[in-house]
Design a protein around this motif. Structure first.
Motif, short mmCIF file in Angstrom:
data_model
loop_
_atom_site.label_atom_id
_atom_site.label_comp_id
_atom_site.label_asym_id
_atom_site.label_seq_id
_atom_site.Cartn_x
_atom_site.Cartn_y
_atom_site.Cartn_z
N TRP A 1 39.17 14.50 3.58
CA TRP A 1 39.49 13.10 4.14
C TRP A 1 40.61 12.63 3.94
CZ3 TRP A 1 39.92 8.23 1.84
CH2 TRP A 1 39.71 7.03 2.66
N LEU A 2 41.28 12.95 2.72
CA LEU A 2 42.58 12.13 2.26
C LEU A 2 43.57 12.95 3.12
CD1 LEU A 2 42.38 11.89 -1.64
CD2 LEU A 2 42.44 9.80 0.22
N ALA A 3 43.29 14.46 3.32
CA ALA A 3 44.34 14.95 4.04
C ALA A 3 44.54 14.71 5.41
CB ALA A 3 44.06 16.66 3.97
N GLU A 4 43.47 14.36 5.72
CA GLU A 4 42.98 13.92 7.44
C GLU A 4 44.01 12.78 7.52
OE1 GLU A 4 42.15 15.23 10.35
OE2 GLU A 4 42.15 17.02 8.95
N ARG A 5 43.57 11.42 6.54
CA ARG A 5 44.33 10.40 6.67
C ARG A 5 45.77 10.72 6.53
NH1 ARG A 5 42.50 5.24 6.24
NH2 ARG A 5 44.28 3.70 5.11
N ARG A 6 46.17 11.44 5.57
CA ARG A 6 47.56 11.60 5.32
C ARG A 6 48.13 12.22 6.55
NH1 ARG A 6 50.24 15.57 0.57
NH2 ARG A 6 52.30 14.99 1.11
N ARG A 7 47.69 13.19 7.28
CA ARG A 7 47.97 13.75 8.57
C ARG A 7 48.25 12.78 9.71
NH1 ARG A 7 46.08 15.71 13.10
NH2 ARG A 7 44.12 15.23 12.88
N THR A 8 47.37 11.45 9.47
CA THR A 8 47.45 10.55 10.34
C THR A 8 48.74 9.77 10.14
OG1 THR A 8 45.16 10.47 11.05
CG2 THR A 8 46.28 8.53 11.57
N LEU A 9 48.84 9.55 8.71
CA LEU A 9 49.93 8.45 8.16
C LEU A 9 51.19 9.50 8.62
CD1 LEU A 9 48.52 7.04 5.29
CD2 LEU A 9 49.04 5.83 7.42
N ALA A 10 51.14 10.67 8.48
CA ALA A 10 52.54 11.54 8.80
C ALA A 10 53.15 11.49 10.23
CB ALA A 10 52.15 12.94 8.16
N LYS A 11 52.05 11.29 11.12
CA LYS A 11 52.42 11.25 12.44
C LYS A 11 53.22 9.72 12.78
CE LYS A 11 48.99 13.91 14.55
NZ LYS A 11 48.03 14.09 15.55
#
Length: 583
Positions: A297-307
């Motif tokens: 879940w944190l990785a998905e959130r991080r990917r969204t923030l990365a965009k």
């Protein structure tokens, strides 16, 4: 290979692989711990069963010892004696539950017996031969006719002359011993010398024997059953699939019983240990799975923030391009300054080494004399020693050899100090013996002090060693410079004296004092190229004290020069060595 363009799949696969590997490690560790606990409990059960068997057999042993002294057995008359003894032995056998009780004379002939299970003569039996030697004879045996298991206890009967005139034998019924504890414990059995199972709480194990290579079991009827023995840590695990009355996978333990000549062994089911290990592994896997879910879940959130950050970085990139050029220029300047600083440090190191070589140059003439004098003495003593040997005066020759050894040791000490002083020390600051450093400096300047008639007053402390923070070679160079400067200051006067004193306090101080004219400008003595010597003098360039000041500062210490009523005083302050200093 995982496709790097699918980070989600790569992350999930990594987490799963990690959980699998960690689960295997946890299961192995938990299984070993559970086996250790199981082995401790099983060892207690085995000890309890062994004590029970030994105690029950001990009853028959004591019975043999007590009955052998019965008056009816002391004089077996030809007519009435055997009959009365037989009746007595039958009563004893009935009351004690013994399989048989009989008496045999010194030749092994049975004179009286309750049942007669041993036959008319027992001279060839091991228990009889042991009893005839005056000791308690024991022997487990399977009776040939009835196939019953029996344990023989033979007590010697001593006559008035102290010799063994016969033996009383009590035969214990093993089946009677087994009835009190059969089926109450995990499979427990006791093996005799040839490895066969003689006593057990599992009837099907009787007379089985483990192969020498531990690959199978030999049954009572000669059959061969497969057995797999493996090691789990320090524990031995037996695996079998041919008996419903034994664990498929069991922990095997054994204990020696020298009192009854057997070995007790136990087989304990390891299923509880496996169940405990499985529970711990599942608990750990559940925790890791929960952690992996959070991580995903944190990785998905991080990917969204990365965009979102990528868009922001694109905007910032334009604005930071100009700053990058400026930073590049600043890095270039920093690099140039670092190079300049490195060059300065290199120059300072070379200057320190040059100062040491300059001091060695000043001392070279005296050092040559210090080495030449012992060499000439060694040559003279060697020639004298040879002459004494030719004349047969070995004691006088030995005295010359002793003097040669002393001269050689003196030369070795001088050369050792010169090599240590001349080397280019690059070691970090550490623990240094201050007394040894001052001793080395005194030895290096000893020749110059003697040539210029300088009296040295060196007050050694009561302690053999005083540990300070510094570098041995560099600290020696400081005191050599101070002693040489003191000698130079007193060259124009008749009386010359140098005093060195170590003083304890909050910081350790060393004072080097002369009786010269003193310092003209004490505040400038540590400045580079400051010198009171005549221009063009070969005594130096005025860098010795400046270099000494820098060396002491590098140790975290301080050095200062002051005037006294008679001469100049240079005080060197140093830190005591503490263990935490090395951290």
């Amino acid at each position: 290979m995982l496709n790097p363009r699918h980070p989600r799949l790569a992350l999930v696969a990594s987490v799963v692989l990690f959980i699998v590997v960690l689960s295997a490690v946890v299961w192995s560790s938990a299984y070993r711990q559970a086996l250790t606990a199981l082995a401790e409990r099983s060892a207690s059960d085995l000890a309890l069963a062994s004590d029970r068997v030994s105690t029950q057999l001990q009853i028959f042993r004591e019975q043999a010892v007590l009955v052998v002294e019965h008056p009816a057995l002391q004089a077996l008359e030809p007519r009435e004696g055997p009959a009365r003894a037989t009746a007595l032995l039958r009563r004893i056998a009935d009351k004690s539950g013994a399989l048989d009780v009989f008496y045999a004379d010194a030749s092994g002939r049975v004179l009286a017996a309750a049942e007669g299970v041993a036959g008319p003569n027992v001279s060839d039996r091991r228990y009889f031969r042991r009893a005839m030697q005056g000791a308690m004879g024991t022997e487990p045996m399977v009776l040939p006719e009835s196939k019953r298991r029996a344990y023989f206890f033979a007590a010697p009967d001593f006559g008035p002359d102290g010799r063994v005139r016969g033996t009383l034998v009590v035969v214990a019924d093993i089946e009677l011993v087994e009835q009190t504890w059969r089926g109450t414990l995990p499979p427990v059995y006791f093996t005799i010398e040839d490895g066969r199972v003689f006593i057990s709480n599992r009837f099907e194990l009787l007379f089985w024997r483990l192969d020498d290579d531990k690959t199978g079991l030999m049954t009572a009827d000669g059959g061969d059953l497969p057995l797999e023995v493996k090691k789990v840590g320090e524990h031995e695990i037996w695996q079998q699939r041919w008996s419903p009355y034994l664990p498929d996978e069991a922990l095997h333990l054994g204990i020696g019983l020298p009192a009854i000549g057997m070995r007790g062994e136990i087989l304990v089911d390891v299923t509880p240990a496996q169940r405990i290990a499985a529970l711990q592994t599942m608990a750990m896997a559940a925790v890791c799975l929960a952690f992996g879910t959070i991580l995903f879940w944190l990785a998905e959130r991080r990917r969204t923030l990365a965009k979102a950050n990528a868009e922001l970085e694109e905007r910032v990139e334009t604005r930071t391009r100009a700053l990058s050029d400026t930073n590049l220029q600043l890095r270039r300047e920093v690099r140039e300054r670092k190079e300049a600083e490195a060059a300065l440090k290199q120059a300072q190191a070379e200057l320190v080494q040059a100062d040491k070589l300059s001091a060695l140059g000043q001392m070279s003439a005296g050092i040559s004399h210090e080495l030449n004098q012992p060499l000439m003495a060694i040559q003279q003593f060697a020639e004298n020693g040879q002459a004494f040997l030719e004349r047969g005066k070995s004691e006088r020759a030995g005295e010359n050899l002793t003097r040669i050894a002393q001269m050689s040791a003196r030369m070795a000490r001088i050369i050792k100090n010169l090599r240590a002083f001349a080397r280019n020390e690059s070691e970090p600051v550490g623990r240094v013996d201050l007394v040894q450093v001052i001793e080395a400096a005194v030895e290096l300047t000893e020749t110059r002090l003697r040539d210029h008639d300088v009296t040295l007053d060196w007050q050694r402390p009561e302690a053999q060693s005083v540990w300070v923070r510094g570098g041995e070679v560099r600290l020696t160079q400081v005191f050599v410079n101070l002693i040489n400067n003191a000698v130079d200051a007193m060259m124009g006067q008749d009386e010359r004296r140098v005093r060195i004193v170590i003083n304890d306090g909050a910081r350790l101080t060393v004072g080097v004092r002369d009786i010269g004219p003193g310092l003209k400008q004490p505040e400038k003595v540590f400045e580079p190229f400051y010198s009171t010597k005549a221009v063009g003098s070969s005594e130096g360039m005025g860098l010795g004290l400046s270099i000494s000041y820098g060396l002491v500062q590098s140790f975290g210490g301080n050095i200062r020069g002051t005037n006294t009523e008679h001469g100049a005083l240079f005080t060197v302050e140093l830190d005591y060595w503490k263990e935490e200093t090395a951290a």
